[in-house]
Design a protein around this motif. Structure first.
Motif, PDB file in Angstrom:
ATOM      1  N   TRP A  53      22.674 -11.064  -2.379  1.00  0.00           N
ATOM      2  CA  TRP A  53      21.399 -11.727  -2.185  1.00  0.00           C
ATOM      3  C   TRP A  53      20.242 -10.887  -2.729  1.00  0.00           C
ATOM      4  CZ3 TRP A  53      17.593  -9.319   0.585  1.00  0.00           C
ATOM      5  CH2 TRP A  53      18.000  -8.252   1.398  1.00  0.00           C
ATOM      6  N   SER A  54      20.373  -9.562  -2.661  1.00  0.00           N
ATOM      7  CA  SER A  54      19.301  -8.685  -3.131  1.00  0.00           C
ATOM      8  C   SER A  54      19.351  -8.449  -4.621  1.00  0.00           C
ATOM      9  CB  SER A  54      19.380  -7.353  -2.403  1.00  0.00           C
ATOM     10  OG  SER A  54      20.548  -6.651  -2.810  1.00  0.00           O
ATOM     11  N   GLY A  55      20.523  -8.682  -5.207  1.00  0.00           N
ATOM     12  CA  GLY A  55      20.713  -8.390  -6.624  1.00  0.00           C
ATOM     13  C   GLY A  55      21.234  -6.991  -6.885  1.00  0.00           C
ATOM     14  N   ARG A  56      21.345  -6.186  -5.841  1.00  0.00           N
ATOM     15  CA  ARG A  56      21.773  -4.786  -6.037  1.00  0.00           C
ATOM     16  C   ARG A  56      23.281  -4.665  -6.176  1.00  0.00           C
ATOM     17  NH1 ARG A  56      17.237  -3.665  -2.570  1.00  0.00           N
ATOM     18  NH2 ARG A  56      18.492  -3.922  -0.701  1.00  0.00           N
ATOM     19  N   GLY A  57      24.011  -5.652  -5.696  1.00  0.00           N
ATOM     20  CA  GLY A  57      25.464  -5.609  -5.787  1.00  0.00           C
ATOM     21  C   GLY A  57      25.992  -6.669  -6.727  1.00  0.00           C
ATOM     22  N   THR A  58      26.876  -6.275  -7.636  1.00  0.00           N
ATOM     23  CA  THR A  58      27.481  -7.224  -8.561  1.00  0.00           C
ATOM     24  C   THR A  58      28.977  -6.966  -8.651  1.00  0.00           C
ATOM     25  OG1 THR A  58      27.046  -5.790 -10.467  1.00  0.00           O
ATOM     26  CG2 THR A  58      25.395  -7.476  -9.968  1.00  0.00           C
ATOM     27  N   ALA A  59      29.690  -7.992  -9.079  1.00  0.00           N
ATOM     28  CA  ALA A  59      31.131  -7.878  -9.268  1.00  0.00           C
ATOM     29  C   ALA A  59      31.534  -8.773 -10.437  1.00  0.00           C
ATOM     30  CB  ALA A  59      31.885  -8.281  -8.003  1.00  0.00           C
ATOM     31  N   TYR A  60      32.586  -8.358 -11.143  1.00  0.00           N
ATOM     32  CA  TYR A  60      33.010  -9.096 -12.322  1.00  0.00           C
ATOM     33  C   TYR A  60      34.531  -9.209 -12.367  1.00  0.00           C
ATOM     34  CZ  TYR A  60      28.279  -8.140 -13.953  1.00  0.00           C
ATOM     35  OH  TYR A  60      26.923  -8.064 -14.060  1.00  0.00           O
ATOM     36  N   ALA A  61      34.994 -10.289 -12.959  1.00  0.00           N
ATOM     37  CA  ALA A  61      36.406 -10.397 -13.288  1.00  0.00           C
ATOM     38  C   ALA A  61      36.721  -9.387 -14.380  1.00  0.00           C
ATOM     39  CB  ALA A  61      36.728 -11.805 -13.760  1.00  0.00           C
ATOM     40  N   ASP A  62      37.924  -8.867 -14.359  1.00  0.00           N
ATOM     41  CA  ASP A  62      38.314  -7.875 -15.367  1.00  0.00           C
ATOM     42  C   ASP A  62      38.171  -8.423 -16.785  1.00  0.00           C
ATOM     43  OD1 ASP A  62      41.034  -6.399 -13.404  1.00  0.00           O
ATOM     44  OD2 ASP A  62      38.871  -5.993 -13.427  1.00  0.00           O
ATOM     45  N   SER A  63      38.401  -9.710 -16.937  1.00  0.00           N
ATOM     46  CA  SER A  63      38.385 -10.310 -18.270  1.00  0.00           C
ATOM     47  C   SER A  63      36.992 -10.344 -18.903  1.00  0.00           C
ATOM     48  CB  SER A  63      38.949 -11.730 -18.215  1.00  0.00           C
ATOM     49  OG  SER A  63      38.194 -12.526 -17.325  1.00  0.00           O
ATOM     50  N   VAL A  64      35.947 -10.199 -18.093  1.00  0.00           N
ATOM     51  CA  VAL A  64      34.585 -10.276 -18.633  1.00  0.00           C
ATOM     52  C   VAL A  64      33.809  -8.982 -18.447  1.00  0.00           C
ATOM     53  CG1 VAL A  64      34.573 -12.754 -18.157  1.00  0.00           C
ATOM     54  CG2 VAL A  64      33.467 -11.175 -16.548  1.00  0.00           C
ATOM     55  N   LYS A  65      34.388  -8.038 -17.748  1.00  0.00           N
ATOM     56  CA  LYS A  65      33.688  -6.785 -17.449  1.00  0.00           C
ATOM     57  C   LYS A  65      33.287  -6.086 -18.752  1.00  0.00           C
ATOM     58  CE  LYS A  65      35.327  -5.145 -13.735  1.00  0.00           C
ATOM     59  NZ  LYS A  65      36.204  -4.478 -12.738  1.00  0.00           N
ATOM     60  N   GLY A  66      32.039  -5.658 -18.808  1.00  0.00           N
ATOM     61  CA  GLY A  66      31.532  -4.998 -20.005  1.00  0.00           C
ATOM     62  C   GLY A  66      30.960  -5.950 -21.031  1.00  0.00           C
ATOM     63  N   ARG A  67      31.211  -7.251 -20.872  1.00  0.00           N
ATOM     64  CA  ARG A  67      30.696  -8.251 -21.823  1.00  0.00           C
ATOM     65  C   ARG A  67      29.675  -9.180 -21.168  1.00  0.00           C
ATOM     66  NH1 ARG A  67      34.000 -12.032 -23.837  1.00  0.00           N
ATOM     67  NH2 ARG A  67      35.420 -12.026 -22.042  1.00  0.00           N
ATOM     68  N   PHE A  68      29.875  -9.496 -19.896  1.00  0.00           N
ATOM     69  CA  PHE A  68      29.001 -10.416 -19.178  1.00  0.00           C
ATOM     70  C   PHE A  68      28.161  -9.643 -18.171  1.00  0.00           C
ATOM     71  CE2 PHE A  68      31.800 -14.529 -19.435  1.00  0.00           C
ATOM     72  CZ  PHE A  68      31.900 -14.340 -20.807  1.00  0.00           C
ATOM     73  N   THR A  69      26.947 -10.152 -17.933  1.00  0.00           N
ATOM     74  CA  THR A  69      26.056  -9.563 -16.935  1.00  0.00           C
ATOM     75  C   THR A  69      25.426 -10.663 -16.097  1.00  0.00           C
ATOM     76  OG1 THR A  69      25.508  -7.725 -18.426  1.00  0.00           O
ATOM     77  CG2 THR A  69      24.059  -8.082 -16.543  1.00  0.00           C
TER      78      THR A  69
END
Length: 124
Positions: A53-69
């Protein structure tokens, strides 16, 4: 209650970029964690990214990590998904989702509200 509307999908060549936007209605948007999922016909909806909710925490699928934000602007009730170095396997309908139970999760059951989806097609 939150209503979500995605935009920004389209056709792009492999290696290109797109930015998806999700506009949320409701005065309590900042209380929701948000996520992006994607789905191909006949397949289950899969997790792409999530943000607290604050924007300070994010998580990504391995397939998009490093490419998507993933990012959000609570003042504007907006969530974004910046997609770079796109691959043909990123082709799918992308859905914005919102939830308020616990913390941002990576399963569809963690989310209560969904947008209608926006098509992303990456050509090779």
């Amino acid at each position: 209650q939150v209503q979500l509307v995605e935009s920004g999908g389209g056709l792009v060549q492999a290696g290109g970029s797109l930015r998806l936007s999700c506009a949320a209605s409701g005065r309590t948007f900042s209380r929701y964690y948000m996520g992006w999922f994607r789905q191909l016909p006949g397949k289950e909806r899969e997790f792409v990214a999530a943000i607290s909710w604050s924007g300070r925490g994010t998580a990504y699928a391995d397939s998009v990590k490093g490419r998507f934000t993933i990012s959000r602007d609570n003042a504007k009730n907006m969530v974004y998904l910046q997609m770079n170095s796109l691959k043909p396997e990123d082709t799918a309908v992308y859905y914005c989702a919102g939830g308020s139970r616990g913390s941002a999760g990576d399963t569809t059951g963690d989310y209560d509200y969904w947008g209608q989806g926006t098509q992303v097609t990456v050509s090779s």
